[in-house]
Scaffold this motif. Structure first.
Motif, PDB file in Angstrom:
ATOM      1  N   LYS A  82      -9.010  33.296  34.614  1.00  0.00           N
ATOM      2  CA  LYS A  82     -10.017  32.233  34.733  1.00  0.00           C
ATOM      3  C   LYS A  82      -9.385  30.920  35.203  1.00  0.00           C
ATOM      4  O   LYS A  82      -9.893  30.249  36.088  1.00  0.00           O
ATOM      5  N   GLN A  83      -8.254  30.536  34.588  1.00  0.00           N
ATOM      6  CA  GLN A  83      -7.582  29.286  34.940  1.00  0.00           C
ATOM      7  C   GLN A  83      -6.121  29.363  34.529  1.00  0.00           C
ATOM      8  O   GLN A  83      -5.808  29.623  33.372  1.00  0.00           O
ATOM      9  N   GLN A  84      -5.216  29.128  35.486  1.00  0.00           N
ATOM     10  CA  GLN A  84      -3.775  29.257  35.242  1.00  0.00           C
ATOM     11  C   GLN A  84      -3.150  28.019  34.603  1.00  0.00           C
ATOM     12  O   GLN A  84      -2.089  28.112  33.996  1.00  0.00           O
ATOM     13  N   SER A  85      -3.797  26.865  34.736  1.00  0.00           N
ATOM     14  CA  SER A  85      -3.249  25.649  34.123  1.00  0.00           C
ATOM     15  C   SER A  85      -4.357  24.621  33.888  1.00  0.00           C
ATOM     16  O   SER A  85      -5.418  24.683  34.517  1.00  0.00           O
ATOM     17  N   TYR A  86      -4.061  23.697  32.979  1.00  0.00           N
ATOM     18  CA  TYR A  86      -4.992  22.615  32.648  1.00  0.00           C
ATOM     19  C   TYR A  86      -4.233  21.299  32.721  1.00  0.00           C
ATOM     20  O   TYR A  86      -3.080  21.212  32.298  1.00  0.00           O
ATOM     21  N   ARG A  87      -4.904  20.292  33.236  1.00  0.00           N
ATOM     22  CA  ARG A  87      -4.355  18.929  33.274  1.00  0.00           C
ATOM     23  C   ARG A  87      -5.346  18.076  32.504  1.00  0.00           C
ATOM     24  O   ARG A  87      -6.478  17.867  32.954  1.00  0.00           O
ATOM     25  N   ILE A  88      -4.933  17.614  31.330  1.00  0.00           N
ATOM     26  CA  ILE A  88      -5.829  16.809  30.501  1.00  0.00           C
ATOM     27  C   ILE A  88      -5.218  15.431  30.272  1.00  0.00           C
ATOM     28  O   ILE A  88      -4.003  15.262  30.275  1.00  0.00           O
ATOM     29  N   MET A  89      -6.097  14.458  30.089  1.00  0.00           N
ATOM     30  CA  MET A  89      -5.675  13.086  29.820  1.00  0.00           C
ATOM     31  C   MET A  89      -5.945  12.780  28.346  1.00  0.00           C
ATOM     32  O   MET A  89      -7.003  13.124  27.825  1.00  0.00           O
ATOM     33  N   VAL A  90      -4.967  12.122  27.714  1.00  0.00           N
ATOM     34  CA  VAL A  90      -5.061  11.787  26.294  1.00  0.00           C
ATOM     35  C   VAL A  90      -4.847  10.291  26.119  1.00  0.00           C
ATOM     36  O   VAL A  90      -4.014   9.688  26.801  1.00  0.00           O
ATOM     37  N   SER A  91      -5.601   9.693  25.187  1.00  0.00           N
ATOM     38  CA  SER A  91      -5.424   8.284  24.859  1.00  0.00           C
ATOM     39  C   SER A  91      -5.097   8.150  23.372  1.00  0.00           C
ATOM     40  O   SER A  91      -5.310   9.083  22.596  1.00  0.00           O
ATOM     41  N   ALA A  92      -4.573   6.987  23.001  1.00  0.00           N
ATOM     42  CA  ALA A  92      -4.224   6.706  21.609  1.00  0.00           C
ATOM     43  C   ALA A  92      -4.860   5.384  21.190  1.00  0.00           C
ATOM     44  O   ALA A  92      -5.084   4.502  22.025  1.00  0.00           O
ATOM     45  N   PHE A  93      -5.139   5.266  19.882  1.00  0.00           N
ATOM     46  CA  PHE A  93      -5.724   4.050  19.318  1.00  0.00           C
ATOM     47  C   PHE A  93      -4.913   3.624  18.106  1.00  0.00           C
ATOM     48  O   PHE A  93      -4.577   4.460  17.259  1.00  0.00           O
ATOM     49  N   ASP A  94      -4.618   2.318  18.008  1.00  0.00           N
ATOM     50  CA  ASP A  94      -3.973   1.847  16.781  1.00  0.00           C
ATOM     51  C   ASP A  94      -5.043   1.673  15.704  1.00  0.00           C
ATOM     52  O   ASP A  94      -6.234   1.862  15.966  1.00  0.00           O
ATOM     53  N   CYS A  95      -4.619   1.305  14.500  1.00  0.00           N
ATOM     54  CA  CYS A  95      -5.573   1.214  13.392  1.00  0.00           C
ATOM     55  C   CYS A  95      -6.529   0.028  13.525  1.00  0.00           C
ATOM     56  O   CYS A  95      -7.532  -0.055  12.813  1.00  0.00           O
ATOM     57  N   GLY A  96      -6.253  -0.873  14.453  1.00  0.00           N
ATOM     58  CA  GLY A  96      -7.195  -1.944  14.776  1.00  0.00           C
ATOM     59  C   GLY A  96      -8.138  -1.525  15.898  1.00  0.00           C
ATOM     60  O   GLY A  96      -8.871  -2.333  16.426  1.00  0.00           O
ATOM     61  N   GLN A  97      -8.078  -0.245  16.267  1.00  0.00           N
ATOM     62  CA  GLN A  97      -8.901   0.367  17.319  1.00  0.00           C
ATOM     63  C   GLN A  97      -8.608  -0.145  18.724  1.00  0.00           C
ATOM     64  O   GLN A  97      -9.444  -0.059  19.610  1.00  0.00           O
ATOM     65  N   LYS A  98      -7.384  -0.672  18.923  1.00  0.00           N
ATOM     66  CA  LYS A  98      -6.977  -1.058  20.274  1.00  0.00           C
ATOM     67  C   LYS A  98      -6.501   0.201  20.995  1.00  0.00           C
ATOM     68  O   LYS A  98      -5.655   0.941  20.496  1.00  0.00           O
ATOM     69  N   LYS A  99      -7.056   0.417  22.186  1.00  0.00           N
ATOM     70  CA  LYS A  99      -6.776   1.627  22.968  1.00  0.00           C
ATOM     71  C   LYS A  99      -5.513   1.439  23.805  1.00  0.00           C
ATOM     72  O   LYS A  99      -5.216   0.322  24.247  1.00  0.00           O
ATOM     73  N   ALA A 100      -4.809   2.531  24.027  1.00  0.00           N
ATOM     74  CA  ALA A 100      -3.640   2.494  24.904  1.00  0.00           C
ATOM     75  C   ALA A 100      -4.064   2.014  26.287  1.00  0.00           C
ATOM     76  O   ALA A 100      -5.123   2.391  26.786  1.00  0.00           O
ATOM     77  N   LYS A 101      -3.228   1.187  26.915  1.00  0.00           N
ATOM     78  CA  LYS A 101      -3.560   0.705  28.261  1.00  0.00           C
ATOM     79  C   LYS A 101      -3.511   1.847  29.270  1.00  0.00           C
ATOM     80  O   LYS A 101      -4.269   1.863  30.226  1.00  0.00           O
ATOM     81  N   GLU A 102      -2.593   2.775  29.056  1.00  0.00           N
ATOM     82  CA  GLU A 102      -2.450   3.909  29.972  1.00  0.00           C
ATOM     83  C   GLU A 102      -2.570   5.212  29.201  1.00  0.00           C
ATOM     84  O   GLU A 102      -1.877   5.406  28.206  1.00  0.00           O
ATOM     85  N   ASP A 103      -3.438   6.085  29.686  1.00  0.00           N
ATOM     86  CA  ASP A 103      -3.548   7.426  29.120  1.00  0.00           C
ATOM     87  C   ASP A 103      -2.346   8.236  29.586  1.00  0.00           C
ATOM     88  O   ASP A 103      -1.682   7.885  30.563  1.00  0.00           O
ATOM     89  N   VAL A 104      -2.072   9.331  28.888  1.00  0.00           N
ATOM     90  CA  VAL A 104      -0.944  10.178  29.256  1.00  0.00           C
ATOM     91  C   VAL A 104      -1.475  11.514  29.765  1.00  0.00           C
ATOM     92  O   VAL A 104      -2.512  11.999  29.318  1.00  0.00           O
ATOM     93  N   VAL A 105      -0.737  12.113  30.699  1.00  0.00           N
ATOM     94  CA  VAL A 105      -1.092  13.418  31.259  1.00  0.00           C
ATOM     95  C   VAL A 105      -0.444  14.514  30.413  1.00  0.00           C
ATOM     96  O   VAL A 105       0.742  14.444  30.080  1.00  0.00           O
TER      97      VAL A 105
END
Length: 149
Positions: A82-105
């Motif tokens: 069906k699919q040989q690979s996946y490329r997903i993007m992930v983000s992170a949040f600190d406890c003040g709910q500030k989001k990472a400026k750059e997502d990671v692959v």
């Protein structure tokens, strides 16, 4: 007179991932508790703002989930056909709910299950006569060389 001054930390820094790219490979047909773990950190000083409290898969429609510790798992059995690979993007949040400026692959490769049997080369070996040490002759025809997984 004694003056007490309290300095409160402000949430000035965004989380940053420790790696610029995460890679993993899985064998098709299995459910994994954890395929890999992503990790982010934050330069703020206070525990409230320096700790990472949440991760999120930004890419929609993928068969993966992520927990609060950054562990990625598959939510369904993956199929190499069906699919040989996946490329997903992930983000992170600190406890003040500030989001990472750059997502990671995150790149996840799906490997096929090895199906027992002869595979590969199918070159006929044409030997008319083979002589053994006892001078017995054997005749081989239409024999194929293959590779067992």
């Amino acid at each position: 007179a004694v003056v007490h001054i309290q300095v409160d930390d402000v949430n000035e820094f965004s989380p940053v991932f420790r790696e610029s790219l995460y890679k993993a490979s899985v064998t098709e047909g299995k459910i994994y508790d954890s395929i890999l773990q992503v990790e982010a950190w934050d330069q703020d000083c206070s525990p409230q703002y320096s700790q990472i409290c949440n991760y999120e898969i930004v890419t929609g429609g993928t068969p993966f989930a992520i927990d609060r510790n950054g562990n990625i798992r598959n939510t369904e059995r993956l199929s190499y056909e069906k699919q040989q690979s996946y490329r997903i993007m992930v983000s992170a949040f600190d406890c003040g709910q500030k989001k990472a400026k750059e997502d990671v692959v995150v790149h996840i490769e799906v490997k096929p299950v090895c199906k027992p049997g002869w595979q590969g080369q199918k070159k006929p070996l044409k030997c008319k006569h083979i002589v053994s040490p006892s001078n017995t002759q054997y005749k081989l025809t239409d024999w194929y060389v293959g590779v067992m997984c």
